[in-house]
Design a protein around this motif. Structure first.
Motif, PDB file in Angstrom:
ATOM      1  N   HIS A  52      -5.989   6.048  -5.055  1.00 22.46           N
ATOM      2  CA  HIS A  52      -5.472   4.859  -5.739  1.00 22.46           C
ATOM      3  C   HIS A  52      -6.634   3.882  -5.889  1.00 22.46           C
ATOM      4  CE1 HIS A  52      -1.122   5.778  -5.294  1.00 22.46           C
ATOM      5  NE2 HIS A  52      -1.582   6.507  -4.305  1.00 22.46           N
ATOM      6  N   TYR A  94      -8.237   5.074  -0.844  1.00 23.47           N
ATOM      7  CA  TYR A  94      -8.082   3.813  -1.563  1.00 23.47           C
ATOM      8  C   TYR A  94      -9.458   3.358  -2.022  1.00 23.47           C
ATOM      9  CZ  TYR A  94      -3.683   3.743   1.034  1.00 23.47           C
ATOM     10  OH  TYR A  94      -2.480   4.063   1.576  1.00 23.47           O
ATOM     11  N   MET A  96       0.850  -1.179   0.000  1.00 25.61           N
ATOM     12  CA  MET A  96       0.000   0.000   0.000  1.00 25.61           C
ATOM     13  C   MET A  96       0.892   1.238   0.000  1.00 25.61           C
ATOM     14  SD  MET A  96      -2.595  -1.206   2.998  1.00 25.61           S
ATOM     15  CE  MET A  96      -3.417   0.360   3.078  1.00 25.61           C
TER      16      MET A  96
END
Length: 176
Positions: free
Chosen positions: A146, A43, A34
């Protein structure tokens, strides 16, 4: 039985006895890291079926384990999980606990293809559920979020087609 099957049988090698030392392979594969440089990073995790396993690790690292990342995390971890039925929701007790204990930092949405309908009255697949939140997801991506995908390879064409369609509607070149 075929020779290969017979040779892998525990009775061929002899069953281990209590106290025997047994070699066990694993873990295998690469570590899924991560990005932890910025604790405000969002995320977005999209999974189908057993593809949920790596994201279980993400969620545990962020919300259940005593890690430096967990101590400082201020972003939002958003999990999308697609399965056929609600009885196929793997690790759901852990995800619900994470959501209960971290309501500002963890979200979860399900696509239950045999129990829910998409906006067109068809089965609710993962790409349909993600598309429901397209504006919010794209805003997060514009701000550095992300996005990760894990699961059946067959989900990706539907996801890619949906993302390309959303990009076209927003005047964004999907290929960039």
């Amino acid at each position: 039985a075929a020779p290969a099957k017979r040779e892998s049988s525990p009775t061929f090698w002899g069953a281990p006895r209590r106290g025997d030392e047994v070699m066990r392979p694993g873990p295998a594969g690469k570590v899924m890291l991560m990005p932890e440089e910025d604790p405000t990073t969002d995320y977005i995790m999209v999974a189908t079926g057993t593809g949920i396993a790596p994201f279980r690790g993400f969620v545990r690292r962020l919300f259940a384990e005593d890690t430096p990342a967990a101590a400082v995390y201020k972003g939002e971890a958003w999990l999308f999980l697609g399965v056929a039925n609600s009885d196929a929701l793997l690790y759901d007790d852990e995800f619900q606990l994470a959501k209960e204990q971290n309501p500002e930092n963890f979200r979860i949405d399900y696509a239950l293809s045999r129990e829910q309908e998409n906006k067109n009255g068809g089965k609710m697949y993962i790409q349909d559920k993600v598309e429901e939140y397209a504006d919010e997801i794209f805003a997060k991506l514009d701000n550095g979020a992300h996005m990760y995908f894990c699961g059946l390879k067959g989900m990706m064409p539907g996801i890619q087609d949906m993302l390309a369609g959303v990009c076209e509607g927003k005047g964004i070149d999907y290929n960039e």
